[in-house]
Write a protein that holds these residues in place. Sequence first.
Motif, PDB file in Angstrom:
ATOM      1  N   VAL A 222     -23.204  -8.728  17.702  1.00  0.00           N
ATOM      2  CA  VAL A 222     -22.129  -8.335  18.736  1.00  0.00           C
ATOM      3  C   VAL A 222     -21.831  -6.620  18.641  1.00  0.00           C
ATOM      4  CG1 VAL A 222     -19.710  -8.633  18.738  1.00  0.00           C
ATOM      5  CG2 VAL A 222     -21.259 -10.468  18.452  1.00  0.00           C
ATOM      6  N   LEU A 223     -21.742  -6.144  17.542  1.00  0.00           N
ATOM      7  CA  LEU A 223     -21.420  -4.881  17.375  1.00  0.00           C
ATOM      8  C   LEU A 223     -22.457  -3.797  18.104  1.00  0.00           C
ATOM      9  CD1 LEU A 223     -20.268  -4.532  13.846  1.00  0.00           C
ATOM     10  CD2 LEU A 223     -19.057  -4.312  15.673  1.00  0.00           C
ATOM     11  N   VAL A 224     -23.644  -4.284  17.914  1.00  0.00           N
ATOM     12  CA  VAL A 224     -24.882  -3.494  18.663  1.00  0.00           C
ATOM     13  C   VAL A 224     -24.721  -3.767  20.350  1.00  0.00           C
ATOM     14  CG1 VAL A 224     -27.407  -3.254  19.091  1.00  0.00           C
ATOM     15  CG2 VAL A 224     -26.401  -3.750  16.502  1.00  0.00           C
ATOM     16  N   TRP A 225     -24.384  -4.962  20.667  1.00  0.00           N
ATOM     17  CA  TRP A 225     -24.338  -5.196  22.042  1.00  0.00           C
ATOM     18  C   TRP A 225     -23.203  -4.357  22.577  1.00  0.00           C
ATOM     19  CZ3 TRP A 225     -26.633  -6.377  26.171  1.00  0.00           C
ATOM     20  CH2 TRP A 225     -26.158  -6.726  27.243  1.00  0.00           C
ATOM     21  N   MET A 226     -22.202  -4.357  21.828  1.00  0.00           N
ATOM     22  CA  MET A 226     -20.944  -3.597  22.392  1.00  0.00           C
ATOM     23  C   MET A 226     -21.470  -1.846  22.319  1.00  0.00           C
ATOM     24  SD  MET A 226     -17.303  -5.034  20.871  1.00  0.00           S
ATOM     25  CE  MET A 226     -17.834  -5.077  19.155  1.00  0.00           C
ATOM     26  N   LEU A 227     -22.139  -1.632  21.540  1.00  0.00           N
ATOM     27  CA  LEU A 227     -22.842  -0.258  21.387  1.00  0.00           C
ATOM     28  C   LEU A 227     -23.539   0.276  22.725  1.00  0.00           C
ATOM     29  CD1 LEU A 227     -22.849   2.487  19.626  1.00  0.00           C
ATOM     30  CD2 LEU A 227     -24.913   1.562  18.799  1.00  0.00           C
ATOM     31  N   VAL A 228     -24.328  -0.725  23.264  1.00  0.00           N
ATOM     32  CA  VAL A 228     -25.233  -0.560  24.393  1.00  0.00           C
ATOM     33  C   VAL A 228     -24.813  -0.888  25.823  1.00  0.00           C
ATOM     34  CG1 VAL A 228     -27.259  -0.494  22.660  1.00  0.00           C
ATOM     35  CG2 VAL A 228     -26.657  -2.595  24.225  1.00  0.00           C
ATOM     36  N   ALA A 232     -19.281  -3.997  27.731  1.00  0.00           N
ATOM     37  CA  ALA A 232     -18.787  -4.681  26.646  1.00  0.00           C
ATOM     38  C   ALA A 232     -17.832  -3.555  25.814  1.00  0.00           C
ATOM     39  CB  ALA A 232     -19.868  -5.245  25.761  1.00  0.00           C
ATOM     40  N   SER A 233     -16.491  -3.721  25.493  1.00  0.00           N
ATOM     41  CA  SER A 233     -15.617  -3.219  24.612  1.00  0.00           C
ATOM     42  C   SER A 233     -14.991  -3.799  23.453  1.00  0.00           C
ATOM     43  CB  SER A 233     -14.228  -2.701  25.716  1.00  0.00           C
ATOM     44  OG  SER A 233     -13.670  -3.714  25.758  1.00  0.00           O
ATOM     45  N   LEU A 234     -14.963  -2.832  22.685  1.00  0.00           N
ATOM     46  CA  LEU A 234     -14.133  -3.269  21.338  1.00  0.00           C
ATOM     47  C   LEU A 234     -12.871  -4.152  21.445  1.00  0.00           C
ATOM     48  CD1 LEU A 234     -14.471  -3.694  17.925  1.00  0.00           C
ATOM     49  CD2 LEU A 234     -13.477  -1.277  18.037  1.00  0.00           C
ATOM     50  N   GLU A 235     -12.045  -3.346  22.350  1.00  0.00           N
ATOM     51  CA  GLU A 235     -10.590  -3.882  22.874  1.00  0.00           C
ATOM     52  C   GLU A 235     -11.016  -5.233  23.407  1.00  0.00           C
ATOM     53  OE1 GLU A 235     -10.610   0.438  22.217  1.00  0.00           O
ATOM     54  OE2 GLU A 235     -11.895  -0.706  23.311  1.00  0.00           O
ATOM     55  N   GLY A 236     -11.811  -5.784  23.963  1.00  0.00           N
ATOM     56  CA  GLY A 236     -11.926  -7.098  24.813  1.00  0.00           C
ATOM     57  C   GLY A 236     -12.471  -8.091  23.742  1.00  0.00           C
ATOM     58  N   MET A 244     -12.146  -0.642  12.715  1.00  0.00           N
ATOM     59  CA  MET A 244     -13.364  -0.712  13.781  1.00  0.00           C
ATOM     60  C   MET A 244     -12.910   0.277  14.807  1.00  0.00           C
ATOM     61  SD  MET A 244     -15.310  -3.229  12.579  1.00  0.00           S
ATOM     62  CE  MET A 244     -16.347  -3.380  14.162  1.00  0.00           C
ATOM     63  N   ARG A 245     -11.925   0.613  15.402  1.00  0.00           N
ATOM     64  CA  ARG A 245     -11.761   1.418  16.280  1.00  0.00           C
ATOM     65  C   ARG A 245     -12.302   2.971  15.824  1.00  0.00           C
ATOM     66  NH1 ARG A 245      -7.318  -1.484  17.756  1.00  0.00           N
ATOM     67  NH2 ARG A 245      -5.903  -0.146  16.556  1.00  0.00           N
ATOM     68  N   GLY A 246     -11.879   3.245  14.810  1.00  0.00           N
ATOM     69  CA  GLY A 246     -12.380   4.503  14.161  1.00  0.00           C
ATOM     70  C   GLY A 246     -13.594   4.614  13.722  1.00  0.00           C
ATOM     71  N   ALA A 247     -14.335   3.539  13.388  1.00  0.00           N
ATOM     72  CA  ALA A 247     -15.844   3.555  13.108  1.00  0.00           C
ATOM     73  C   ALA A 247     -16.616   3.578  14.508  1.00  0.00           C
ATOM     74  CB  ALA A 247     -16.299   2.183  12.401  1.00  0.00           C
ATOM     75  N   ARG A 248     -15.912   3.094  15.424  1.00  0.00           N
ATOM     76  CA  ARG A 248     -16.644   3.355  17.009  1.00  0.00           C
ATOM     77  C   ARG A 248     -16.502   4.620  17.114  1.00  0.00           C
ATOM     78  NH1 ARG A 248     -13.496   0.954  21.633  1.00  0.00           N
ATOM     79  NH2 ARG A 248     -12.121   2.677  20.797  1.00  0.00           N
ATOM     80  N   ASP A 249     -14.995   5.418  17.106  1.00  0.00           N
ATOM     81  CA  ASP A 249     -15.101   6.623  17.557  1.00  0.00           C
ATOM     82  C   ASP A 249     -15.841   7.565  16.919  1.00  0.00           C
ATOM     83  OD1 ASP A 249     -13.232   5.541  19.308  1.00  0.00           O
ATOM     84  OD2 ASP A 249     -11.349   6.254  18.125  1.00  0.00           O
ATOM     85  N   ARG A 250     -16.079   7.341  15.599  1.00  0.00           N
ATOM     86  CA  ARG A 250     -17.125   8.222  14.863  1.00  0.00           C
ATOM     87  C   ARG A 250     -18.607   8.019  15.342  1.00  0.00           C
ATOM     88  NH1 ARG A 250     -13.213   6.798  10.727  1.00  0.00           N
ATOM     89  NH2 ARG A 250     -14.857   4.867   9.913  1.00  0.00           N
ATOM     90  N   ALA A 251     -18.838   6.748  15.360  1.00  0.00           N
ATOM     91  CA  ALA A 251     -20.190   6.587  15.991  1.00  0.00           C
ATOM     92  C   ALA A 251     -20.574   7.305  17.405  1.00  0.00           C
ATOM     93  CB  ALA A 251     -20.530   4.912  15.831  1.00  0.00           C
ATOM     94  N   ALA A 252     -19.539   7.127  18.099  1.00  0.00           N
ATOM     95  CA  ALA A 252     -19.412   7.613  19.466  1.00  0.00           C
ATOM     96  C   ALA A 252     -19.821   9.062  19.528  1.00  0.00           C
ATOM     97  CB  ALA A 252     -18.377   7.530  20.302  1.00  0.00           C
ATOM     98  N   GLN A 253     -19.140  10.006  18.370  1.00  0.00           N
ATOM     99  CA  GLN A 253     -19.224  11.371  18.304  1.00  0.00           C
ATOM    100  C   GLN A 253     -20.591  11.677  17.791  1.00  0.00           C
ATOM    101  OE1 GLN A 253     -16.209  12.521  15.485  1.00  0.00           O
ATOM    102  NE2 GLN A 253     -14.553  12.213  16.997  1.00  0.00           N
ATOM    103  N   VAL A 254     -21.104  10.783  17.004  1.00  0.00           N
ATOM    104  CA  VAL A 254     -22.683  11.118  16.386  1.00  0.00           C
ATOM    105  C   VAL A 254     -23.532  10.814  17.395  1.00  0.00           C
ATOM    106  CG1 VAL A 254     -24.396  10.383  14.907  1.00  0.00           C
ATOM    107  CG2 VAL A 254     -21.994  10.500  14.130  1.00  0.00           C
ATOM    108  N   THR A 255     -23.371   9.764  18.215  1.00  0.00           N
ATOM    109  CA  THR A 255     -24.262   9.680  19.167  1.00  0.00           C
ATOM    110  C   THR A 255     -24.159  10.452  20.470  1.00  0.00           C
ATOM    111  OG1 THR A 255     -22.733   7.670  20.074  1.00  0.00           O
ATOM    112  CG2 THR A 255     -24.641   6.943  18.713  1.00  0.00           C
ATOM    113  N   GLY A 256     -23.035  11.004  20.560  1.00  0.00           N
ATOM    114  CA  GLY A 256     -22.766  11.992  21.549  1.00  0.00           C
ATOM    115  C   GLY A 256     -23.637  13.138  21.397  1.00  0.00           C
TER     116      GLY A 256
END
Length: 290
Positions: A222-228, A232-236, A244-256
């Motif tokens: 599920v987490l990988v699907w939301m990433l790609v 698909a959003s974490l909020e939904g 989880m929102r903090g982890a998502r934001d940190r991952a977004a910074q790295v992937t950015g």
Amino acid sequence: MTTTSTTKILAAEAVGTAILMLGGPGSAILAGGKIGELGVSLAFGFSLLVAAYVVGPISGCHVNPAVTAGMALMRKIEVRQIPAYVIGQLVGAALGGGFLYAIANGKKGFSASASGFATNGFGNRSPGGYNFGAMVVVEIIFTGLLVFTVLATTSKKFTPAMGGLTVGLVLALIHLVTIPVDNTSVNPARSIGAVIWSGSGDAWKQIWAFIVFPLVGAAIGVLVWMLVDDDASLEGSMLDNAAMRGARDRAAQVTGKVGSAADRAGQALDDRISWRLAGVRGGGGAPPPR
């Protein structure tokens, strides 16, 4: 949700899971010596494919508590529907295993405990001698792959008619890779449906692992699907919380940052190729900066 629809979901999941048991573990128990691991892998895939087209229009054909967990986490089904799905899956797995036991006992000298009865295992119960750690990785990663694929096939970007074929193929692929490790679960219902008829105390001692780790794998999928997936959003999802929102934001910074670096590298490569081509055609100019 009405009682009738709940009953239909339960019945459809029972039928679908029984089909999976009869075709998947059934191929291993009754014909494994003749068709080998390739044949058993294809039988699992074909069984899921058939079940998907037969009961998919009714229940979605989860036939797997890990898939139900993934769909619930993404809010593709309601929480109150979960018991109907899981009960149906366990009933279907038990019935399918019982039918196989009745058939197999028609052969003189058959012993469910001696044959293993297509149960899952690690250590001394692994077909290839793989340890606990290898089993954990297999069940988490490959269940994640299965759930990821199911979520992809249920997205609005996917052609619905191809869903059954796709999930059937991925289940066959999973078995081709992982049968030697732990006899491939990625499905707690399938594992339970085999062990209750196996007569093996050792199989019962290990069954917990084939419930816990596929469910962990479902969450990873599920987490990988939301990433790609853009839609698909974490909020939904049911995983929405501050951590989880903090982890998502940190991952977004790295992937950015990785994406920006890849863009720069791609642009530099494009500039250099263009300069080379210009030189071949007789053009001039200074080479692009490195």
